[in-house]
Design a protein around this motif. Structure first.
Motif, mmCIF file in Angstrom:
data_model
loop_
_atom_site.group_PDB
_atom_site.id
_atom_site.type_symbol
_atom_site.label_atom_id
_atom_site.label_comp_id
_atom_site.label_asym_id
_atom_site.label_seq_id
_atom_site.Cartn_x
_atom_site.Cartn_y
_atom_site.Cartn_z
ATOM 1 N N GLY A 131 -53.646 -62.130 35.745
ATOM 2 C CA GLY A 131 -52.364 -62.135 35.036
ATOM 3 C C GLY A 131 -52.471 -62.004 33.530
ATOM 4 O O GLY A 131 -51.676 -61.313 32.899
ATOM 5 N N LYS A 132 -53.467 -62.677 32.957
ATOM 6 C CA LYS A 132 -53.555 -62.689 31.494
ATOM 7 C C LYS A 132 -54.243 -61.451 30.937
ATOM 8 O O LYS A 132 -54.253 -61.217 29.735
ATOM 9 C CB LYS A 132 -54.315 -63.941 31.042
ATOM 10 N N LYS A 133 -54.840 -60.663 31.803
ATOM 11 C CA LYS A 133 -55.578 -59.481 31.307
ATOM 12 C C LYS A 133 -54.629 -58.401 30.819
ATOM 13 O O LYS A 133 -53.513 -58.259 31.323
ATOM 14 C CB LYS A 133 -56.444 -58.903 32.430
ATOM 15 N N SER A 134 -55.112 -57.613 29.865
ATOM 16 C CA SER A 134 -54.332 -56.440 29.480
ATOM 17 C C SER A 134 -54.614 -55.363 30.528
ATOM 18 O O SER A 134 -55.650 -55.395 31.202
ATOM 19 C CB SER A 134 -54.734 -55.954 28.093
ATOM 20 N N THR A 135 -53.713 -54.411 30.654
ATOM 21 C CA THR A 135 -53.886 -53.396 31.699
ATOM 22 C C THR A 135 -55.128 -52.537 31.438
ATOM 23 O O THR A 135 -55.690 -51.970 32.360
ATOM 24 C CB THR A 135 -52.650 -52.496 31.794
ATOM 25 N N ALA A 136 -55.546 -52.454 30.164
ATOM 26 C CA ALA A 136 -56.727 -51.652 29.827
ATOM 27 C C ALA A 136 -57.999 -52.260 30.415
ATOM 28 O O ALA A 136 -58.998 -51.564 30.595
ATOM 29 C CB ALA A 136 -56.853 -51.530 28.319
ATOM 30 N N GLU A 137 -57.962 -53.567 30.691
ATOM 31 C CA GLU A 137 -59.151 -54.245 31.222
ATOM 32 C C GLU A 137 -59.286 -54.095 32.737
ATOM 33 O O GLU A 137 -60.256 -54.552 33.318
ATOM 34 C CB GLU A 137 -59.085 -55.741 30.898
ATOM 35 N N LEU A 138 -58.284 -53.489 33.382
ATOM 36 C CA LEU A 138 -58.291 -53.427 34.847
ATOM 37 C C LEU A 138 -59.024 -52.187 35.350
ATOM 38 O O LEU A 138 -58.916 -51.113 34.758
ATOM 39 C CB LEU A 138 -56.845 -53.399 35.370
ATOM 40 N N SER A 139 -59.730 -52.343 36.451
ATOM 41 C CA SER A 139 -60.381 -51.193 37.089
ATOM 42 C C SER A 139 -59.330 -50.393 37.874
ATOM 43 O O SER A 139 -58.184 -50.848 38.027
ATOM 44 C CB SER A 139 -61.462 -51.691 38.048
ATOM 45 N N GLY A 140 -59.739 -49.225 38.397
ATOM 46 C CA GLY A 140 -58.803 -48.378 39.147
ATOM 47 C C GLY A 140 -58.180 -49.115 40.325
ATOM 48 O O GLY A 140 -56.967 -49.072 40.536
#
Lengths: 244, 245
Positions: A131-140
């Motif tokens: 939840g707290k992550k930015s979307t840039a930190e997410l994998s595909g």
């Protein structure tokens, strides 16, 4: 119920497909398969009136999507959730806010209720801690799961998936397939899945729509597909190197 | 034909935006965010533009009028009036076409090609209300504020350049500037900046909103938004001058 009737779409002189007709009953999971470039995603976008056809209709519970006024269409769209190919997450806000986004605008929930709903949706897609992550930190794969959490947050009747397993490794693809099954079973959602991944089709689909050569080439149940000797369908399955 | 088609699409987008301007609750948060991005975050570049425009204009005017035929205060008059009537609005507009216009078209273009706008629509949002209306409204509201900032700083830059270069002391500069100061010139400048704010933000929104074709498409949209914004700033400047002066 979704009824697609005599749909025809072209971009300028390029015909995408014509004479596409099939129906999807409530609670069913239908896979739309076909080669790349056959207009599967275009068909999916028609199901939410994000694109309009040259002719034909798509009826939701008897009402044609393309005849609705814009305000009626916006209400109808709230019955749908879409998982876009790349997730289509809003990159200016956090993962949590992406999932909370529809709740903030379409419900009167208090902040703690929103937090509870979002955490519940993230739990369903096995991303409680993201939840707290930015979307840039997410994998595909994570982006797709967050997109799925956002798509189900308003508890839609219909879920449309655009290539949910494309670009993912086999293990993550399986996780996504499990999630699609779980959504269909636990939330009683009618699902439409665009894919060319036969492994996914065999795992999740009850009905199959095969688009080929600018038309609906074949439509039937999964069991019928396994028995089918329709040459283009057989060629497609064979080319996918998947043994039924 | 393509130009006519694009103009039709642009008009339709503006019509949709106008129709949904009453849905304030949908775009309230975005509007305040755009006030900050278009207004507050443009102040440094506008200050810099204003100061240097005023300074250079002072030096050039003094150079061109280097004769005993005119009183030296005429430099303040020319610089003051030129900045208020024309330069603060137009040069500011051209700078903002690059800064604000490019940001808006890139932002919306990226949202378009990454299906974020489709995602908004699919949830039941009116994406025009959500994305276009706050940007255009913020442009209309903030450009006059930026114009006043640029004009004020432009005159300050003129005063400073005149004093530093020994052309004329600040008091004489201001005496000349006051001599030919007409409040209606400020109103004219504000009207111009209001129009420029609308032109730049609406064209940039349109180009970004209708972008297609991945990274290259976004690049093309941004280039077209910036170029068209500059052209229409200059064109509308001419039309306004012909009508209002």
């Amino acid at each position: 119920m979704i009824e697609v009737q005599n749909l025809k779409k072209s971009f300028g002189d390029n015909l995408v497909w014509e004479d596409v007709s099939f129906s999807i009953d409530d609670g069913e999971t239908t896979a739309i398969i076909g080669k790349s470039g056959t207009g599967k995603s275009v068909l999916l976008k028609h199901m939410n009136a994000l694109m309009y056809p040259d002719s034909g209709s798509i009826k939701i519970d008897g009402e044609c999507l393309f005849e609705l006024s814009y305000s009626e269409l916006r209400k109808t769209r709230q019955q749908f959730g879409i998982l876009f190919q790349g997730g289509a997450l809003f990159d200016s806000i956090s993962t949590f806010e992406n999932v909370a986004f529809p709740l903030r605008y379409f419900t009167d929930l208090k902040e703690e209720e929103i937090e509870h709903e979002v955490n519940e949706a993230l739990r369903m897609v096995n991303l409680e801690a993201a939840g707290k992550k930015s979307t840039a930190e997410l994998s595909g794969g994570m982006r797709k799961r967050v997109g799925l959490a956002r798509a189900i947050i308003l508890k839609p009747r219909y879920l449309l998936y655009d290539e949910p397993t494309s670009g993912l490794d086999p293990e993550t693809s399986d996780e996504i397939n499990d999630l699609i099954l779980e959504m269909a079973n636990t939330l009683d959602i009618t699902s439409v899945v665009i894919t060319h991944d036969m492994h996914s089709v065999l795992r999740i689909a009850e009905k199959v729509v095969f688009i080929d050569e600018q038309k609906l080439s074949w439509f039937g149940t999964l069991a019928e597909m396994k028995e089918s000797d329709h040459p283009p369908l057989v060629d497609f399955i064979t080319a996918s190197e998947y043994q039924i | 034909m393509e130009a006519i088609r694009q103009f039709g699409q642009y008009t339709l987008l503006l019509y949709q935006a106008l129709r949904s301007v009453t849905e304030f609750s949908t775009y309230r948060n975005n509007l305040f965010a755009e006030f900050v991005k278009i207004g507050y975050q443009s102040i440094p570049i506008i200050m810099l533009t204003g100061v240097f425009t005023g300074a250079v204009l002072t030096l050039q005017t003094a150079y061109q009028l280097d004769t005993d035929l005119y009183p030296v205060t005429i430099v303040g008059s020319i610089v003051g009036q030129s900045i208020i009537i024309e330069l603060a609005a137009v040069i500011g507009g051209l700078v903002l076409a690059g800064k604000v216009g490019a940001r808006i078209s890139t932002e919306l273009g990226t949202m378009r090609v990454s299906e974020q706008i489709d995602a908004l629509e699919s949830m039941g949002f009116n994406s025009v209300t959500f994305l276009v209306v706050p940007r255009v409204l913020a442009g209309i509201c903030m450009f006059p504020v930026l114009y006043i900032t640029a004009a004020t700083l432009g005159i300050c830059g003129g005063v400073l350049a005149g004093a530093i270069d020994g052309i004329l002391p600040p008091a004489q500069f201001m005496q000349g500037a006051r001599q030919f100061f007409f409040p209606e010139d400020v109103v004219f400048g504000i009207v111009k900046s209001f129009v420029f704010g609308f032109v730049i933000t609406s064209i940039s929104c349109f180009k970004g909103y209708t972008a297609f074709g991945g990274a290259e498409g976004v690049g093309n949209a941004t280039t077209q938004a910036t170029v068209l914004s500059c052209i229409y700033v200059l064109l509308s400047d001419f039309v306004l001058a012909a009508i209002l002066l």
